[in-house]
Write a protein that holds these residues in place. Structure first.
Motif, PDB file in Angstrom:
ATOM      1  N   UNK A 160       1.723   1.808 -16.053  1.00  0.00           N
ATOM      2  CA  UNK A 160       1.638   3.001 -15.213  1.00  0.00           C
ATOM      3  C   UNK A 160       1.589   2.618 -13.734  1.00  0.00           C
ATOM      4  N   UNK A 161       0.835   1.568 -13.416  1.00  0.00           N
ATOM      5  CA  UNK A 161       0.742   1.130 -12.031  1.00  0.00           C
ATOM      6  C   UNK A 161       2.071   0.539 -11.563  1.00  0.00           C
ATOM      7  N   UNK A 162       2.784  -0.125 -12.451  1.00  0.00           N
ATOM      8  CA  UNK A 162       4.103  -0.670 -12.101  1.00  0.00           C
ATOM      9  C   UNK A 162       5.052   0.469 -11.710  1.00  0.00           C
TER      10      UNK A 162
ATOM     11  N   UNK B  15       6.817   2.686  -3.549  1.00  0.00           N
ATOM     12  CA  UNK B  15       7.631   1.773  -2.748  1.00  0.00           C
ATOM     13  C   UNK B  15       8.755   2.496  -2.023  1.00  0.00           C
ATOM     14  N   UNK B  16       9.338   3.484  -2.693  1.00  0.00           N
ATOM     15  CA  UNK B  16      10.365   4.303  -2.049  1.00  0.00           C
ATOM     16  C   UNK B  16       9.777   5.074  -0.876  1.00  0.00           C
ATOM     17  N   UNK B  17       8.564   5.588  -1.061  1.00  0.00           N
ATOM     18  CA  UNK B  17       7.898   6.298   0.038  1.00  0.00           C
ATOM     19  C   UNK B  17       7.549   5.353   1.181  1.00  0.00           C
ATOM     20  N   UNK B  18       7.158   4.121   0.860  1.00  0.00           N
ATOM     21  CA  UNK B  18       6.837   3.152   1.908  1.00  0.00           C
ATOM     22  C   UNK B  18       8.051   2.888   2.792  1.00  0.00           C
TER      23      UNK B  18
ATOM     24  N   UNK C 178      20.755  -1.680   2.939  1.00  0.00           N
ATOM     25  CA  UNK C 178      19.812  -2.747   3.268  1.00  0.00           C
ATOM     26  C   UNK C 178      19.039  -3.192   2.033  1.00  0.00           C
ATOM     27  N   UNK C 179      18.924  -4.507   1.890  1.00  0.00           N
ATOM     28  CA  UNK C 179      18.186  -5.077   0.765  1.00  0.00           C
ATOM     29  C   UNK C 179      16.697  -4.773   0.880  1.00  0.00           C
ATOM     30  N   UNK C 180      16.259  -4.342   2.051  1.00  0.00           N
ATOM     31  CA  UNK C 180      14.844  -4.013   2.257  1.00  0.00           C
ATOM     32  C   UNK C 180      14.404  -2.911   1.298  1.00  0.00           C
TER      33      UNK C 180
ATOM     34  N   UNK D 150      10.483  -1.655  -2.881  1.00  0.00           N
ATOM     35  CA  UNK D 150      10.165  -0.916  -4.110  1.00  0.00           C
ATOM     36  C   UNK D 150       9.704  -1.851  -5.216  1.00  0.00           C
ATOM     37  N   UNK D 151      10.430  -2.946  -5.416  1.00  0.00           N
ATOM     38  CA  UNK D 151      10.068  -3.894  -6.465  1.00  0.00           C
ATOM     39  C   UNK D 151       8.773  -4.624  -6.115  1.00  0.00           C
ATOM     40  N   UNK D 152       8.606  -4.968  -4.847  1.00  0.00           N
ATOM     41  CA  UNK D 152       7.383  -5.651  -4.419  1.00  0.00           C
ATOM     42  C   UNK D 152       6.164  -4.774  -4.654  1.00  0.00           C
ATOM     43  N   UNK D 153       6.278  -3.479  -4.339  1.00  0.00           N
ATOM     44  CA  UNK D 153       5.157  -2.565  -4.558  1.00  0.00           C
ATOM     45  C   UNK D 153       4.801  -2.497  -6.041  1.00  0.00           C
TER      46      UNK D 153
END
Length: 245
Positions: A3-5, A12-15, A68-70, A75-78
């Motif tokens: 769930x946290x993942x 991450x999208x919001x960040x 952008x790869x950012x 998203x994945x990092x979050x």
């Protein structure tokens, strides 16, 4: 943990949105997300974290220019960091603080990489959150957070003077906020780790031909690495250092 993942992927999208729009003083709600090149509003299928980037092969469906790869990286990092925090931290209160800490670091990562700025609005939002968090869930005596904030401010200020502006004002304020979460002992370690990470990243960028001498480099990525390393592994690292001396 799953769930946290998933929660991390969505946040991450919001960040990404927050890190790009806040420096421009743009609403986080409107207008809809759009391609920065052709300005075409993105559809729901183009906004699925990470998956949309893979399916579109890293390009806009309209203008075919690279995305952008950012975006997928944050998203994945979050997602990974949220799941890792759950596995690493057993206390529910401290887990909440960890998730907020990861959120702050990823937002300023985006803003610093894209605009070379760490917005005051972001720091002002997280400052009372961390202060309240450390009152409710203290790891050390309360004065450690206060002295941590002072040390977090003074250390980069001294470094900025010594390097003649090598560290920006946003970095100084960010370290002060981090000092509230980490306390005086860990903020010292985090500053050293961040400086070391910054030197390595700068040297690697120069070798790759991406950075010229005396050209500014975003420091937030190094602070992210140093902070998370110190936060999750601070005690073992400090213990190892004490044994070595």
């Amino acid at each position: 943990m799953m769930y946290l993942f998933i929660f991390g992927l969505v946040l991450g999208s919001f960040f990404n949105v927050a890190g790009r729009r806040i420096p421009e003083n743009t609403s986080l709600i409107a207008p809809r997300s759009a391609c920065p090149d052709c300005c075409r509003p993105l559809t729901f299928l183009e906004l699925i974290p990470v998956l949309s980037y893979i399916l579109q092969r890293g390009k806009c469906r309209g203008c075919k220019r690279p995305v952008s790869i950012v975006y997928p990286a944050v998203e994945l990092a979050a997602a990974l960091l949220f799941a890792f925090a759950y596995l690493r931290i057993g206390d529910p209160g401290e887990l909440v603080i960890a998730l907020f800490l990861i959120s702050l670091l990823l937002i300023v990562f985006v803003s610093d990489v894209m605009y070379m700025v760490i917005p005051d609005a972001v720091l002002c939002f997280f400052l009372p959150v961390f202060a309240a968090g450390r009152i409710l869930f203290p790891l050390e005596p309360w004065h450690s957070s206060l002295t941590g904030a002072i040390a977090g401010c003074l250390l980069p200020l001294v470094a900025a003077v010594m390097t003649k502006g090598g560290i920006g004002g946003g970095d100084v304020k960010l370290f002060a906020v981090l000092g509230i979460v980490l306390g005086v002992r860990q903020i010292l370690l985090v500053f050293v780790l961040s400086a070391a990470a910054g030197m390595v990243m700068g040297f690697a960028a120069m070798l790759a031909g991406k950075l010229k001498r005396r050209e500014p480099l975003p420091f937030a990525p190094a602070i992210l690495i140093g902070t998370l390393t110190g936060y999750f592994y601070g005690d073992p690292l400090i213990g190892l250092y004490i044994q070595m001396i």
